[in-house]
Design an enzyme around this catalytic site. Structure first.
Site, mmCIF file in Angstrom:
data_model
loop_
_atom_site.group_PDB
_atom_site.id
_atom_site.type_symbol
_atom_site.label_atom_id
_atom_site.label_comp_id
_atom_site.label_asym_id
_atom_site.label_seq_id
_atom_site.Cartn_x
_atom_site.Cartn_y
_atom_site.Cartn_z
ATOM 1 N N LYS A 146 8.305 6.680 0.971
ATOM 2 C CA LYS A 146 8.263 7.003 2.397
ATOM 3 C C LYS A 146 9.220 8.134 2.725
ATOM 4 C CE LYS A 146 6.359 2.915 4.538
ATOM 5 N NZ LYS A 146 6.466 1.913 5.607
ATOM 6 N N LYS A 164 -4.268 3.586 -3.520
ATOM 7 C CA LYS A 164 -4.533 2.414 -2.673
ATOM 8 C C LYS A 164 -5.136 2.843 -1.323
ATOM 9 C CE LYS A 164 -1.913 -1.157 -0.431
ATOM 10 N NZ LYS A 164 -0.650 -1.805 -0.172
ATOM 11 N N LYS A 221 -3.864 2.620 5.517
ATOM 12 C CA LYS A 221 -4.224 2.752 6.921
ATOM 13 C C LYS A 221 -3.649 4.025 7.528
ATOM 14 C CE LYS A 221 -0.593 -0.460 8.168
ATOM 15 N NZ LYS A 221 -0.281 -1.811 8.038
#
Ligand code: TRP
Length: 337
Positions: free
Chosen positions: A114, A200, A203
Site C-alpha cells: 500500500k 487477485k 475492489k
C-alpha cells in the site's frame, strides 16, 4: 455460558464489494452462523488509511451492511456493527501500539504494497493498521478469524501482540486476551482479476472490467465474464501452477464456488467444449447467484430506518463486549479506573 466459539471478521468499505469478496469471504460467513457466535463489522476506521471521499465512505459503509444482509447474514443471529461507532477499537489500538515494534510492522507485506501504491500518503495509520486490526479481534476474545491468505500475516502479528501483552501482565492460565486463530474456510475461493488473472480480483482496481461488483448491472456482469482473459490453447483444464492457464483456472474456481461442484467434475463436463460455451455458463451461474442478492439489496435500500436500527443495536451490544476487555487492559497497564 455460551459455549459457541466466537468468530470475528470484517470488510473495509473502501471500494466496490466484488465477487471475490463474496465468494472468498461473505458467502462462507453465512454458513458459519449456526455453529458459531459470529461478529461481522464494517471496518471504516481501516478505510481511512487511504484517502476516501467522505460522502462515498458513508454510503459505502451502509451499502456494505446491506450487502452483508442481502448475502444471508442474519442480524438476529450475527452481531453486525460499524467499527467507528464502537470507540473501544481506537482506544485499545492506542494501548497496543505501545506493545508493538516498528520492526515487526515494517515487515508487513500489505504495508509495503500500500505504501508503494499510495506513495504520496504514507501515513502513520497505514503503518499501524495491523495494530487496529489486532484490537478488533482481541476486544471480542475471538477464537477464529476467517480471512483470505493476504491477511494471514496480520493474524500472526495479532497473536504475537496478544501473547506479548499476556506475558507481561498475566498469570499463566488467566490471560487478558484469547489467542485467536486465522482460518481459511475450505470453500473460500480466491478469485482473480478478469483482465490479469495472475492478480487477485481487487475492489480498487482502476479497470472496472477486472472485477465484478455485486452492485453491477446483471447484464454488465454477464459481459465482463464473457470477455474475461483466457488463453489460446482452447482446452478447459485446471492447472493451478500454470500461469498461462490462469484465466481458465479462475473461471473454474468461480464456477465451483458458485455451484458447489468440484472443479474436476466441471472439467469433465466441459471436455471437448469451447471457451465460448463455458464462459456463457459461468456468466449465467454467476448472474443467477447474484440476482436474489440484488433483489434483497434493493429492498433494503428502501428501509433506511431498519439499517440505522441494526447499527445502533449492534454498536450497543459490541460496546458491551469490547468494554469488558478494554477495562481489563486499562487495569493491567495501571490506568486509574
Ligand atoms: N484488514 C482486513 C482486510 O483488508 C479487514 C479487517 C479489519 C479485518 N479488521 C479486521 C478482518 C479484523 C478480520 C478481522 O480485508
Amino acid at each position: 455460558m455460551d459455549e459457541k466459539k466466537t468468530i470475528f471478521s470484517g470488510v473495509q468499505p473502501s471500494g466496490n464489494i466484488t465477487l471475490g469478496n463474496y465468494l472468498g469471504a461473505i458467502k462462507n460467513w453465512v454458513n458459519l452462523q449456526e455453529e458459531y457466535r459470529c461478529i461481522y463489522a464494517m471496518m471504516d476506521l481501516h478505510a481511512i488509511t487511504v484517502r476516501q471521499n467522505p460522502q462515498e465512505l458513508r454510503k459505502r459503509t451502509l451499502d456494505l451492511l446491506k450487502i452483508y444482509i442481502a448475502c444471508g447474514i442474519d442480524p438476529e443471529k450475527s452481531l453486525l456493527f460499524i467499527q467507528s461507532q464502537v470507540p473501544h477499537h481506537a482506544q485499545l489500538a492506542w494501548v497496543l501500539n505501545c506493545y508493538t515494534y516498528m520492526g515487526e510492522l515494517s515487515r508487513m507485506t500489505q504495508f509495503k504494497d500500500k505504501s508503494s501504491k499510495h506513495a504520496d500518503n504514507i501515513n502513520a495509520g497505514l503503518f499501524t493498521y495491523p495494530v487496529l486490526m489486532a484490537s478488533d479481534i482481541l476486544l471480542y476474545q475471538a477464537d477464529l478469524v476467517p480471512v483470505g491468505k493476504d491477511q494471514m500475516q496480520h493474524i500472526e502479528i495479532t497473536r504475537d501482540i496478544a501473547e506479548r501483552f499476556n506475558g507481561v501482565y498475566c498469570q499463566e492460565g488467566n490471560p487478558v486476551f484469547k489467542i485467536p486463530e486465522g482460518f481459511m474456510p475450505k470453500a473460500g475461493a480466491k478469485v482473480m482479476s478478469l483482465t490479469e488473472p495472475t492478480k487477485k480480483m481487487s475492489k480498487s482496481d482502476e479497470n472496472p472490467k477486472a472485477y465484478i461488483s455485486l452492485l453491477d448491472d446483471l447484464s454488465v456482469i454477464e459481459k465482463k465474464i464473457k470477455s474475461a482473459v483466457t488463453d489460446s490453447e482452447g482446452v478447459i483444464e485446471y492447472r493451478p501452477d500454470d500461469d498461462a492457464k490462469a484465466g481458465i483456472n479462475n473461471l473454474l474456481t468461480i464456477m465451483s464456488a458458485v455451484t458447489g461442484k468440484d472443479i474436476d467434475k466441471i472439467v469433465a463436463e466441459y471436455q471437448g467444449k469451447g471457451y465460448g460455451d463455458f464462459k456463457k455458463d459461468v456468466a449465467e451461474a454467476v448472474v443467477e447467484e447474484i440476482r436474489p442478492i440484488r433483489a434483497r439489496y434493493d429492498e433494503l435500500s428502501n428501509d433506511k430506518q431498519y439499517l440505522v436500527d441494526i447499527c445502533e443495536k449492534g454498536a450497543i451490544e459490541a460496546s458491551k463486549i469490547a468494554g469488558r476487555t478494554l477495562s481489563k487492559v486499562y487495569k493491567k497497564v495501571g490506568f486509574v479506573q
